[in-house]
Design an enzyme around this catalytic site. Structure first.
Site, PDB file in Angstrom:
ATOM      1  N   LEU A  74       0.813  -1.110   0.002  1.00  0.00           N
ATOM      2  CA  LEU A  74       0.070  -0.078   0.012  1.00  0.00           C
ATOM      3  C   LEU A  74       0.866   1.148   0.039  1.00  0.00           C
ATOM      4  O   LEU A  74       1.966   1.128   0.492  1.00  0.00           O
ATOM      5  CB  LEU A  74      -0.841   0.031   1.220  1.00  0.00           C
ATOM      6  CG  LEU A  74      -1.970  -1.075   1.403  1.00  0.00           C
ATOM      7  CD1 LEU A  74      -2.702  -0.950   2.724  1.00  0.00           C
ATOM      8  CD2 LEU A  74      -2.987  -1.059   0.375  1.00  0.00           C
ATOM      9  N   ASP A  75       0.492   2.271  -0.485  1.00  0.00           N
ATOM     10  CA  ASP A  75       1.251   3.515  -0.400  1.00  0.00           C
ATOM     11  C   ASP A  75       1.447   4.016   0.900  1.00  0.00           C
ATOM     12  O   ASP A  75       0.757   3.511   1.901  1.00  0.00           O
ATOM     13  CB  ASP A  75       0.347   4.527  -1.359  1.00  0.00           C
ATOM     14  CG  ASP A  75       0.470   4.337  -2.750  1.00  0.00           C
ATOM     15  OD1 ASP A  75       1.080   3.692  -3.248  1.00  0.00           O
ATOM     16  OD2 ASP A  75      -0.282   5.120  -3.539  1.00  0.00           O
ATOM     17  N   LYS A  76       2.386   4.826   0.969  1.00  0.00           N
ATOM     18  CA  LYS A  76       2.739   5.401   2.424  1.00  0.00           C
ATOM     19  C   LYS A  76       1.715   6.105   3.078  1.00  0.00           C
ATOM     20  O   LYS A  76       1.326   5.958   4.317  1.00  0.00           O
ATOM     21  CB  LYS A  76       3.924   6.404   2.172  1.00  0.00           C
ATOM     22  CG  LYS A  76       4.294   7.006   3.569  1.00  0.00           C
ATOM     23  CD  LYS A  76       5.398   7.878   3.161  1.00  0.00           C
ATOM     24  CE  LYS A  76       5.734   9.017   4.571  1.00  0.00           C
ATOM     25  NZ  LYS A  76       6.856  10.182   4.246  1.00  0.00           N
ATOM     26  N   THR A  95      -1.802   5.651   2.548  1.00  0.00           N
ATOM     27  CA  THR A  95      -2.941   4.658   2.260  1.00  0.00           C
ATOM     28  C   THR A  95      -3.073   4.049   3.752  1.00  0.00           C
ATOM     29  O   THR A  95      -1.739   3.393   4.132  1.00  0.00           O
ATOM     30  CB  THR A  95      -2.978   3.896   1.048  1.00  0.00           C
ATOM     31  OG1 THR A  95      -2.606   4.687  -0.155  1.00  0.00           O
ATOM     32  CG2 THR A  95      -4.225   3.171   1.033  1.00  0.00           C
ATOM     33  N   HIS A 103      -0.444   4.081  -8.088  1.00  0.00           N
ATOM     34  CA  HIS A 103      -1.112   5.139  -7.905  1.00  0.00           C
ATOM     35  C   HIS A 103      -2.390   5.147  -8.772  1.00  0.00           C
ATOM     36  O   HIS A 103      -2.962   6.187  -9.187  1.00  0.00           O
ATOM     37  CB  HIS A 103      -0.431   6.465  -8.214  1.00  0.00           C
ATOM     38  CG  HIS A 103       0.661   6.814  -7.447  1.00  0.00           C
ATOM     39  ND1 HIS A 103       1.825   7.794  -7.292  1.00  0.00           N
ATOM     40  CD2 HIS A 103       1.035   6.102  -6.052  1.00  0.00           C
ATOM     41  CE1 HIS A 103       2.382   7.654  -6.295  1.00  0.00           C
ATOM     42  NE2 HIS A 103       2.240   6.781  -5.569  1.00  0.00           N
TER      43      HIS A 103
END
Length: 354
Positions: free
Chosen positions: A145-147, A149, A264
């Site tokens: 997961l993105d930082k 999120t 993204h």
């Protein structure tokens, strides 16, 4: 004469000693005089710093919370790895003999990199021991997961299980459901965004890279007909289902299901495909620059926030559910973090029907 000479020599030594004593006393008096001045100066500087912090600190509770969230990532980087592992342990949603499911915090990167002191990957051995015992094998990442999120994240207890789960993600057998608060309302309210994506360099005063759309079709200006375009090198297929759950205060709560897993993807499809960037997504709210997101007046009023403080808003993107066919069908659900829920309340986005 000899005695006199000796006495004279002794006197010179005493004189020299006396001179030193006088000079030492003189230096002591100067130091004693300077000490109060130094303390006074230090206290003056401390008072000035307190005054500056008081002026900079938001008076409104909502703005204080936003400022605190902005520093959350920095605080996580300052934690001891054992403390960070304990936080992840306390956020455990589910575990069995094959997997451990955690609630990923906001602002914590999955992988290391420049300027990253703490990341999930580095504390997996510590977390495994906290969950089991000192002989436990390190946990394994299955996806990322993105930082910024938050939400459901699956870890495997063995490399074999991790490989099985990665294959499930790759073959699109894992159902992923996200929630996002967006600016604006998508039209239509429910649908599918199917536009390929590619990473490009943005030429500006601060050059940087962003993901963007690489559509397979364009509209011919003379008659508005769709014309297939040449596929851009490096472009990846990207498909996102979306559904609007609620709208209020120039914002929407969206349920999102990414069919593919491009970097993204949700952020770009919402911002550039639907024209509804995620609240707090300062990177994809503009194309040609890196600047704080511009919020509508009604949104600022509901959030009790000044536009000048909008740069502190966190990304409102949450991995809410994972349906994982691992032997049995596992339905893994995670509530949004408190800041996300507070924003829903302030914007009056009613989700009682969901």
């Amino acid at each position: 004469m000899a005695a006199a000479g000796g006495g004279c020599g002794l006197w010179r030594r005493l004189g020299a000693g006396g001179g030193w004593a006088v000079r030492a006393a003189s230096s002591g008096r100067r130091a004693a005089a300077e000490a109060p001045r130094a303390e006074e100066l230090a206290e003056r500087l401390r008072a000035r710093k307190r005054e500056e912090e008081k002026r900079e600190a938001p008076q409104d509770a909502a703005q204080r919370r936003v400022r605190q969230l902005a520093t959350l990532g920095r605080r996580l980087q300052q934690l001891h790895p054992n403390v960070l592992a304990k936080i992840l342990k306390e956020g455990t949603l589910f575990q069995n003999e094959e997997i451990v499911v955690i609630n990923k915090p906001y602002g914590l990167p999955v992988h290391g990199g420049p300027g990253v002191k703490n990341c999930i990957t580095d504390v997996l051995p510590i977390l495994a021991k906290m969950l089991e015992n000192m002989k436990a094998e390190p946990l394994h990442l299955c996806h990322r997961l993105d930082k910024e999120t938050t939400g459901v994240m699956v870890l495997a207890r063995s490399k074999e299980v991790a490989d099985r789960i990665r294959l499930l993600f790759k073959t699109r057998q894992v159902e992923k459901i996200y929630w996002a608060i967006s600016l604006g309302e998508p039209d239509p309210a429910e649908g599918v965004v199917e536009i390929p994506m590619v990473e490009k360099e943005v030429q500006s005063h601060q050059s940087h890279y962003k993901m963007t759309l690489a559509p397979s079709y364009r509209l011919r200006p003379e008659d508005g007909r769709e014309v297939r375009t040449r596929r851009e090198r490096g472009a990846e297929s990207a498909v996102t289902r979306y559904r609007c759950l609620a709208t209020a205060a120039a914002c929407s709560l969206l349920e999102l299901q990414p069919i593919t897993g491009v970097k993204h993807q949700i952020r770009v499809h919402l911002a550039y495909g639907l024209g509804c960037p995620i609240l707090g997504d300062h990177k994809y709210s503009h194309w040609s620059k890196l600047a704080p997101q511009k919020l509508p007046e009604v949104t600022l009023r509901r959030l009790r926030l000044q536009q000048s403080k909008a740069r502190h808003l966190p990304l409102h993107l949450h991995a809410r559910r994972l349906c994982l066919p691992l032997g049995q069908q596992l339905d893994l659900v995670c509530k949004p973090p408190p800041f996300f829920q507070k924003t829903l309340e302030k914007l009056e986005l009613d989700i009682s029907r969901d």
